[in-house]
Design an enzyme around this catalytic site. Structure first.
Site, short mmCIF file in Angstrom:
data_model
loop_
_atom_site.label_atom_id
_atom_site.label_comp_id
_atom_site.label_asym_id
_atom_site.label_seq_id
_atom_site.Cartn_x
_atom_site.Cartn_y
_atom_site.Cartn_z
N PHE A 129 -12.70 -11.43 -5.06
CA PHE A 129 -12.63 -12.89 -5.18
C PHE A 129 -13.93 -13.48 -4.64
CE2 PHE A 129 -11.84 -17.24 -3.88
CZ PHE A 129 -11.26 -17.75 -5.04
N ASP A 216 -20.22 -10.51 0.40
CA ASP A 216 -19.47 -11.76 0.48
C ASP A 216 -18.58 -11.70 1.72
OD1 ASP A 216 -17.65 -13.82 0.34
OD2 ASP A 216 -17.28 -13.64 -1.81
N LYS A 245 -15.90 -20.17 5.22
CA LYS A 245 -14.61 -20.50 5.84
C LYS A 245 -14.65 -20.79 7.36
CE LYS A 245 -11.48 -18.85 2.36
NZ LYS A 245 -11.96 -17.97 1.29
C1 PLP Z 1 -12.49 -18.27 -0.04
C2 PLP Z 1 -13.47 -17.30 -0.58
C3 PLP Z 1 -14.47 -17.71 -1.47
C4 PLP Z 1 -14.57 -19.12 -2.02
O1 PLP Z 1 -14.81 -20.06 -1.03
P1 PLP Z 1 -14.58 -21.63 -1.38
O2 PLP Z 1 -15.00 -22.33 -0.12
O3 PLP Z 1 -13.14 -21.80 -1.72
O4 PLP Z 1 -15.47 -21.95 -2.52
C5 PLP Z 1 -15.37 -16.75 -1.91
N1 PLP Z 1 -15.30 -15.47 -1.48
C6 PLP Z 1 -14.35 -15.06 -0.63
C7 PLP Z 1 -14.35 -13.63 -0.17
C8 PLP Z 1 -13.40 -15.95 -0.16
O5 PLP Z 1 -12.43 -15.52 0.68
#
Ligand code: PLP
Length: 394
Positions: A129, A216, A245
């Site tokens: 994701f 990521d 986050k």
């Molecule tokens: C939440 C998340 C995203 C996206 O972040 P947003 O602030 O919702 O755009 C991307 N990568 C990972 C691993 C995430 O947990």
């Protein structure tokens, strides 16, 4: 209940939270919940942490926004701090995780363009994701998220997660790969924890092929894994790492950090953001990093994570419906042999906020400020609910 004035992209929301303090939130009827989700790995310091509140208050009275046409002292301080703590060379600030990943993808594209590739490729993973913008939803390994949004941008190759050999094989078939984009632990994909040496082997492969290793860490960083960045468990450095986050504890902020040649790919005018790195968000980020260190919360996440896994394993020993209990620090998942979205409501009735991801994985992302008693309470409640739920639905 929700106003039709909102687009219906979030489905039906049945709980209204109006107040938060520490590890608890309250709904509009005054009921209190222990928050084992932290606004999806955002409020790692607990809700309304006084250090963040104070920083926001001070900055709100001083200066909220000026744009990136001007120097922003708090942005420079936060960049210096992040570079020191991460071993990376420099930072671009965004307002969200997806935007931080967009910056990473643009860095890889820029390198590919310099190398003369018509369509430079980024290797991405099944179950990944990376966000909801067009490029990041294309990098995401979930067809449901992509469906109905054609045409998707090209330039991504997908392999199974935790499978280095599959990438080695791609390298033989494609001479235009420029980067590997991967989560150290897959969050939305179901708290998938790879082999302990996965990142080391990816580092080695990227070095041999002259590719960028892009991590990521939007969900895994900011102490949640038991290190500030999860790659610090492996003693490696990525070429690019993104986070968001937990960095603002609720204030929108994202960051894309780069090192070596990746740190020199953006030049004046190649990327930007109106809000990115504004004084308010950066003051929040500084307060978060200071608190994580000052209160020893990263070490605490490491210890609490082990404790939570151990207690869940005890609670659920002999429960055949449980396929696996896994995690790293305070990223904890319990995979069941059946869909279990109902558990969210059942937990709420017990005064506990949890989440179910990937259909059959109970996901726990509690604040790093959790007490031992609250950790035990989560294990107890979740264990009891899963046992009752799986007995009933068997
Ligand atoms: C939440 C998340 C995203 C996206 O972040 P947003 O602030 O919702 O755009 C991307 N990568 C990972 C691993 C995430 O947990």
């Amino acid at each position: 209940m929700a106003t039709p004035a909102l687009m219906q992209n979030y489905g039906n929301r049945t709980l209204t939270l109006v107040k938060g303090e520490g590890n608890y939130v309250w709904d509009d009827t005054g009921r209190r919940y222990l928050d084992a989700l932290s606004g999806i790995a955002v409020c790692g310091l607990g809700h309304c942490h006084p250090a963040v509140t104070q920083a926001l208050h001070d900055q709100a009275r001083t200066l909220l926004h000026v744009s990136n046409l001007y120097n922003i002292p708090a942005q420079e301080q936060l960049a210096d701090r992040l570079v020191d703590l991460s071993g990376m060379d420099n930072v671009f600030f965004s307002n969200s995780g997806a935007e931080a990943n967009e910056a990473a993808i643009k860095l890889a594209r820029r390198l590919g363009n310099e190398r003369g590739h018509a369509v430079p490729k980024i290797v991405v993973m099944e179950g990944a994701f990376h966000g909801r913008t067009l490029a990041t939803l294309t990098a995401t390994g979930n067809e449901k998220i992509q469906q109905g949004f054609a045409p998707l941008p090209e330039g991504f190759l997908r392999v199974p997660y935790n499978d280095v050999a599959a990438i080695e094989k791609l390298a033989i078939e494609h001479d235009d790969i420029v980067a590997v984009l991967v989560e150290p632990v897959q969050g939305e994909g179901g708290i998938n924890v790879p082999a302990p040496d996965y990142l080391n082997r990816l580092r080695d492969l990227c070095d041999r092929r002259d590719w960028l290793l892009m991590l990521d860490e939007i969900q895994t960083a900011n102490g949640r894994s038991g290190k500030l960045f999860a790659y610090q468990h492996n003693d490696i450095l990525p070429d690019v790492v993104t986070t968001a986050k937990g960095l603002g504890n609720g204030v929108p902020i994202g960051a894309c950090l780069a090192r070596g040649k990746a740190a020199e790919l953006f030049t004046a005018g190649s990327h930007g953001s109106t809000f990115g790195g504004n004084p308010l968000a950066c003051r929040a980020g500084l307060a978060v990093l200071e608190t994580l260190e000052g209160e020893w919360l990263i070490e605490r996440a490491d210890k609490l994570g082990a404790q939570l896994l151990e207690q869940l394993r005890q609670q659920l020993a002999g429960c055949d419906a449980v396929r696996e209990i896994r995690g790293l620090g305070l990223l904890v998942g319990i995979e069941l042999d059946r869909p279990c979205a109902e558990l969210v409501e059942l937990a709420r009735a017990e005064g506990l906020l949890i989440n179910v991801t990937a259909g059959n994985v109970v996901r726990l992302l509690p604040p790093l400020t959790l007490t031992d008693a609250e950790c035990g309470q989560i294990a107890n409640t979740v264990g009891t609910l899963i046992k009752a739920f799986t007995r009933r639905a068997a």
